[in-house]
Design a protein around this motif. Structure first.
Motif, mmCIF file in Angstrom:
data_model
loop_
_atom_site.group_PDB
_atom_site.id
_atom_site.type_symbol
_atom_site.label_atom_id
_atom_site.label_comp_id
_atom_site.label_asym_id
_atom_site.label_seq_id
_atom_site.Cartn_x
_atom_site.Cartn_y
_atom_site.Cartn_z
ATOM 1 N N CYS A 103 0.828 -1.201 0.000
ATOM 2 C CA CYS A 103 0.000 0.000 0.000
ATOM 3 C C CYS A 103 0.863 1.251 0.000
ATOM 4 N N ALA A 104 0.312 2.317 -0.545
ATOM 5 C CA ALA A 104 0.963 3.624 -0.534
ATOM 6 C C ALA A 104 -0.119 4.690 -0.436
ATOM 7 N N LEU A 105 0.277 5.887 -0.013
ATOM 8 C CA LEU A 105 -0.655 7.008 0.025
ATOM 9 C C LEU A 105 -0.607 7.716 -1.319
ATOM 10 N N ILE A 106 -1.731 7.722 -2.021
ATOM 11 C CA ILE A 106 -1.834 8.336 -3.345
ATOM 12 C C ILE A 106 -2.248 9.788 -3.161
ATOM 13 N N CYS A 107 -1.472 10.697 -3.750
ATOM 14 C CA CYS A 107 -1.682 12.134 -3.521
ATOM 15 C C CYS A 107 -1.781 12.900 -4.836
ATOM 16 N N GLN A 108 -2.314 14.117 -4.726
ATOM 17 C CA GLN A 108 -2.371 15.051 -5.849
ATOM 18 C C GLN A 108 -1.341 16.167 -5.687
ATOM 19 N N SER A 109 -1.094 16.573 -4.435
ATOM 20 C CA SER A 109 -0.162 17.673 -4.175
ATOM 21 C C SER A 109 0.486 17.483 -2.812
ATOM 22 N N ASP A 110 1.539 18.256 -2.525
ATOM 23 C CA ASP A 110 2.262 18.154 -1.257
ATOM 24 C C ASP A 110 1.327 18.332 -0.056
ATOM 25 N N SER A 111 0.282 19.157 -0.199
ATOM 26 C CA SER A 111 -0.613 19.412 0.930
ATOM 27 C C SER A 111 -1.371 18.152 1.357
ATOM 28 N N ASP A 112 -1.456 17.145 0.483
ATOM 29 C CA ASP A 112 -2.109 15.883 0.831
ATOM 30 C C ASP A 112 -1.265 15.034 1.779
ATOM 31 N N CYS A 113 0.029 15.348 1.886
ATOM 32 C CA CYS A 113 0.988 14.462 2.545
ATOM 33 C C CYS A 113 1.466 14.931 3.911
ATOM 34 N N GLY A 114 0.791 15.860 4.549
ATOM 35 C CA GLY A 114 1.207 16.291 5.875
ATOM 36 C C GLY A 114 2.648 16.772 5.879
ATOM 37 N N THR A 115 3.518 16.059 6.609
ATOM 38 C CA THR A 115 4.928 16.461 6.682
ATOM 39 C C THR A 115 5.758 15.885 5.538
ATOM 40 N N SER B 18 -6.454 2.089 6.830
ATOM 41 C CA SER B 18 -6.932 3.450 6.561
ATOM 42 C C SER B 18 -6.393 4.481 7.540
ATOM 43 N N ASP B 19 -5.606 4.050 8.534
ATOM 44 C CA ASP B 19 -5.058 5.020 9.490
ATOM 45 C C ASP B 19 -3.835 5.703 8.894
ATOM 46 N N VAL B 20 -3.952 7.004 8.671
ATOM 47 C CA VAL B 20 -2.882 7.775 8.030
ATOM 48 C C VAL B 20 -2.314 8.776 9.029
ATOM 49 N N PRO B 21 -1.072 9.230 8.804
ATOM 50 C CA PRO B 21 -0.489 10.212 9.723
ATOM 51 C C PRO B 21 -1.326 11.482 9.823
ATOM 52 N N LYS B 22 -1.278 12.107 10.987
ATOM 53 C CA LYS B 22 -2.011 13.354 11.232
ATOM 54 C C LYS B 22 -1.624 14.392 10.178
ATOM 55 N N GLY B 23 -2.611 15.048 9.609
ATOM 56 C CA GLY B 23 -2.361 16.065 8.591
ATOM 57 C C GLY B 23 -2.400 15.532 7.174
ATOM 58 N N ASP B 24 -2.378 14.204 7.018
ATOM 59 C CA ASP B 24 -2.425 13.614 5.677
ATOM 60 C C ASP B 24 -3.871 13.498 5.215
ATOM 61 N N THR B 25 -4.120 13.862 3.961
ATOM 62 C CA THR B 25 -5.433 13.669 3.361
ATOM 63 C C THR B 25 -5.345 12.744 2.156
ATOM 64 N N ALA B 26 -4.159 12.197 1.907
ATOM 65 C CA ALA B 26 -3.958 11.284 0.782
ATOM 66 C C ALA B 26 -4.709 9.974 1.040
ATOM 67 N N THR B 27 -4.997 9.253 -0.033
ATOM 68 C CA THR B 27 -5.801 8.038 0.037
ATOM 69 C C THR B 27 -4.929 6.788 -0.016
ATOM 70 N N PRO B 28 -5.072 5.875 0.977
ATOM 71 C CA PRO B 28 -4.332 4.612 0.905
ATOM 72 C C PRO B 28 -4.842 3.744 -0.240
ATOM 73 N N GLU B 29 -3.921 3.244 -1.066
ATOM 74 C CA GLU B 29 -4.289 2.356 -2.170
ATOM 75 C C GLU B 29 -3.247 1.276 -2.309
ATOM 76 N N CYS B 30 -3.688 0.128 -2.828
ATOM 77 C CA CYS B 30 -2.792 -0.984 -3.126
ATOM 78 C C CYS B 30 -2.129 -0.665 -4.462
ATOM 79 N N ALA B 31 -0.984 0.023 -4.401
ATOM 80 C CA ALA B 31 -0.435 0.624 -5.621
ATOM 81 C C ALA B 31 0.976 0.160 -5.969
ATOM 82 N N LEU B 32 1.605 -0.639 -5.108
ATOM 83 C CA LEU B 32 2.989 -1.025 -5.345
ATOM 84 C C LEU B 32 3.102 -2.540 -5.442
ATOM 85 N N ARG B 33 4.090 -2.989 -6.195
ATOM 86 C CA ARG B 33 4.368 -4.421 -6.300
ATOM 87 C C ARG B 33 5.869 -4.612 -6.321
#
Length: 108
Positions: free
Chosen positions: A5-17, A91-106
């Motif tokens: 799994c990875a956090l899929i984002c659109q911009s830096d603001s989705d990723c907290g720190t 689904s538990d993501v770091p505080k400040g993150d709004t990115a979506t967890p997805e099964c995106a890596l292999r």
């Protein structure tokens, strides 16, 4: 290979720190790579779990069911849990993150 799994984002603001880095058109939340460990693509790093959530910064330790992951072609790394048998992710993501967890890596 195994799926992670990875956090899929659109911009830096989705990723907290962290920061949103794009590879093949998909944004992944990453953290500045820890200087103490040179991680190869999808390599396990043994660390004591100190992050309160999944997808945290490996420099402060990953959860017991995660690996510290560096995606080839991106700078930075992140803690990544395996996808479950249905392709779902924690689904538990770091505080400040709004990115979506997805099964995106292999692993390769």
């Amino acid at each position: 290979g195994d799926k992670y799994c990875a956090l899929i984002c659109q911009s830096d603001s989705d990723c907290g720190t962290g920061s949103c880095q794009k590879i093949m058109g998909v944004g992944l939340c990453t953290y500045d790579a820890t200087e103490t460990a040179a991680l190869e693509s999808m390599t396990t790093q043994v660390a004591v779990a100190t992050n309160p959530t999944h997808y945290g910064n490996p420099s402060s330790g990953c959860e017991s069911d995660e690996q510290a992951v560096k995606v080839q072609g991106l700078s930075g790394d992140f803690c990544s849990p395996k996808c479950d048998s249905t392709g779902s992710c924690p689904s538990d993501v770091p505080k400040g993150d709004t990115a979506t967890p997805e099964c995106a890596l292999r692993t390769t």
